[in-house]
Design an enzyme around this catalytic site. Structure first.
Site, PDB file in Angstrom:
ATOM      1  N   SER A   1       0.887  -1.185   0.098  1.00 39.98           N
ATOM      2  CA  SER A   1       0.052   0.128   0.132  1.00 39.98           C
ATOM      3  C   SER A   1       0.883   1.300   0.141  1.00 39.98           C
ATOM      4  O   SER A   1       1.781   1.459  -0.798  1.00 39.98           O
ATOM      5  CB  SER A   1      -1.133  -0.025   1.390  1.00 39.98           C
ATOM      6  OG  SER A   1      -1.908   0.918   1.079  1.00 39.98           O
TER       7      SER A   1
ATOM      8  N   HIS B   1      -7.497  -5.735  -0.707  1.00 38.51           N
ATOM      9  CA  HIS B   1      -6.303  -5.100  -0.837  1.00 38.51           C
ATOM     10  C   HIS B   1      -4.870  -5.577  -0.663  1.00 38.51           C
ATOM     11  O   HIS B   1      -4.643  -6.382   0.267  1.00 38.51           O
ATOM     12  CB  HIS B   1      -6.495  -4.083   0.454  1.00 38.51           C
ATOM     13  CG  HIS B   1      -5.460  -2.960   0.203  1.00 38.51           C
ATOM     14  ND1 HIS B   1      -4.980  -2.220  -0.896  1.00 38.51           N
ATOM     15  CD2 HIS B   1      -4.596  -2.174   1.389  1.00 38.51           C
ATOM     16  CE1 HIS B   1      -4.116  -1.436  -0.590  1.00 38.51           C
ATOM     17  NE2 HIS B   1      -3.979  -1.196   0.655  1.00 38.51           N
TER      18      HIS B   1
ATOM     19  N   ASP C   1      -8.313  -4.480  -6.476  1.00 39.65           N
ATOM     20  CA  ASP C   1      -8.137  -3.717  -5.204  1.00 39.65           C
ATOM     21  C   ASP C   1      -8.676  -2.525  -5.076  1.00 39.65           C
ATOM     22  O   ASP C   1      -8.888  -1.575  -6.011  1.00 39.65           O
ATOM     23  CB  ASP C   1      -6.433  -3.216  -5.354  1.00 39.65           C
ATOM     24  CG  ASP C   1      -5.911  -3.036  -4.050  1.00 39.65           C
ATOM     25  OD1 ASP C   1      -6.382  -2.105  -3.307  1.00 39.65           O
ATOM     26  OD2 ASP C   1      -4.817  -3.596  -3.635  1.00 39.65           O
TER      27      ASP C   1
END
Length: 497
Positions: free
Chosen positions: A217, A466, A436
């Protein structure tokens, strides 16, 4: 809802299951800053943040880094580190992990992630840390619990009247002043670039010639910035759930509106619903909550529109959590907001005693120092039709958030977009997940392109949630493991379905 949806990492899914201007390259081939000869005093880890101490496999230490990297011999601050030593004899070195945010605690997250990466521990020490301004590394708390809860119940994230707009902006400015008071001079020294330089010092002190790194991320942006600053010090680097480095503040918000709507559509299809009609029903629920919040089983607390949206976001991070979303939406449609409130509390790190975590505090301080763009309320209003077209459920919230997140911030931002070009670096494995929600798939190709020809290597997973590694794809996991353990670089464009 705030831009905390922006780059939240795997800790979000963990919370649910339990209920984040670089200038030119400075790579001169030499270690910079304080002497790399400082010795880390590794010892038993202590319990932190209400969590028990990890087991005997884990050691903790403090790394001293400059407060201001332009004054490397000046005042220092301590960064909290955690590690588990490699099990095998054929050790490669340390593998650093950043789980995202910005603002996520690596010290807290690393032990819970160790099972996922257990195969990597055969040849690497697993290492993570709390970046500056986070957790045990001079962590920043901008507002106390009582005022956080008050703001949740009184501030409208999609203001409809001049009075609501005034309250929205006043709350944003007040939060920034709280951060300034809590952080002091540290507030100007928690940028992604500062942390990338910390990582290079960490590499030296750990005794590694190259930095081996796994970023998730926001951790992908951090990895890209490090690669830009120190391309010849990059070892084996994996970037999973990739932040689009070419998007500015507005671009990131629009990307997320698209990503979360895409994930919501996939969820609705999985339950036999038409995405357009299902989204309309959810949008209608949110509109009703804007006028009249729902009662909950939590004494003195109601489910507001903003809290409901936060509760909807959380299960979209993992396909395994979609049934929880179904139950919560059904309960809300019946007039009971308790389940969506519980999901929102999981996202906001609120425990049963009413204590909130500080991930979003650190995140805001870091991202507002990084980002120069400061859209006005007028600009946000003009964005709304565009955002609402992208997402009838999330568009308005993310459109308004462009104006509220860094409104009247006490410190100027550093850049429009981060610089991640890394000519001369070895191949970097960039993983994109087509489903995602928080870091849409398109960001992976952009990251690979900006890293440069021969550097960025894209691996695509046709999945949901994610992040890709450890999410159920043997193809993804074996490809990543082969790269990190054996240096086997896959063909650019490989697809795992």
């Amino acid at each position: 809802m705030t831009r905390s949806v922006r780059w939240t990492a795997l800790a979000v899914a963990a919370a649910l299951l339990a209920a984040g201007c670089t200038g030119g390259s400075s790579d001169d081939g030499k270690g910079g800053g304080p002497p790399a000869a400082q010795k880390l005093d590794w010892g038993r880890c202590k319990a932190t943040g209400g969590s028990p101490a990890p087991g005997r496999d884990w050691q903790c230490a403090t790394l001293r880094v400059p407060l201001d990297w332009s004054k490397p011999d000046g005042e220092t601050i301590g960064l909290a580190l955690i590690r588990a030593r490699a099990r095998g004899e054929d050790r490669i070195g340390s593998l650093l992990f950043n789980f995202g945010g910005p603002g996520g605690s690596g010290v807290s997250m690393m032990p819970s992630y160790a099972t996922t990466v257990s195969e990597l521990r055969e040849r690497y020490d697993l290492v993570s840390w709390d970046p500056r301004g986070v957790g045990a590394s001079a962590g920043i708390r901008c507002r106390d619990d009582r005022r956080i809860q008050a703001a949740e119940s009184t501030v409208d994230g999609t203001p409809d009247t001049p009075a609501e707009e005034k309250a929205f902006l006043a709350d944003a400015a007040d939060f920034g002043q709280g951060c300034r008071k809590a952080a002091g001079k540290l507030m100007a020294h928690v940028s992604t670039t500062d942390t990338a330089r910390d990582m290079d010092l960490m590499r030296q002190v750990l005794g590694d010639a190259k930095l081996h790194y796994f970023g998730i991320s926001y951790g992908t942006e951090l990895g890209g910035v490090h690669a830009h600053l120190f391309p010849r010090r990059v070892g084996r680097m994996v970037l999973d759930a990739v932040v689009d480095p070419g998007a500015d503040t507005v671009g990131h918000a629009e990307n997320q509106a698209r990503g979360f709507q895409r994930a919501l559509n996939d969820y609705l299809r999985s339950t036999g619903q038409d995405p357009e009609r299902g989204s309309r029903r959810i949008a209608d629920l949110l509109e009703r909550l804007d006028a009249r919040p729902l009662s909950t089983s939590s004494p003195g607390r109601k489910l507001t529109q903003s809290l409901a949206l936060t509760g909807i976001l959380l299960p979209l991070y993992s396909k395994d959590s979609w049934p929880v979303l179904t139950a919560a939406l059904k309960a809300a449609q019946r007039g009971d907001g308790s389940e969506l409130l519980a999901l929102a509390d999981g996202y906001n790190e609120r425990d049963s005693s009413g204590r909130y975590g500080t991930t979003t505090h650190s995140q805001r301080v870091i991202s507002c120092l990084d980002d120069r763009q400061r859209p006005s309320v007028e600009e946000a209003r003009r964005l709304l039709p565009r955002f609402e077209k992208v997402s009838p459920v999330f568009g308005a919230f993310l459109g308004w958030d462009t104006a509220g997140w860094c409104h009247d911030w006490p410190v100027a931002g550093q850049h429009e977009t981060p610089e991640v070009s890394a000519p001369g670096a070895p191949p970097v494995l960039v993983i994109g997940n087509t489903g995602d929600p928080a870091t849409p798939y398109e960001g992976a190709r952009r990251m690979a392109d900006e890293l440069g020809e021969g550097v960025g290597v894209v691996l695509t997973w046709k999945g949901e949630g994610h992040g890709a590694y450890g999410s159920g794809s043997d193809c993804v996991d074996s490809t990543v493991n082969a790269y990190l353990l054996n240096g086997s670089v896959p063909e650019d464009g490989k697809v795992c379905s």
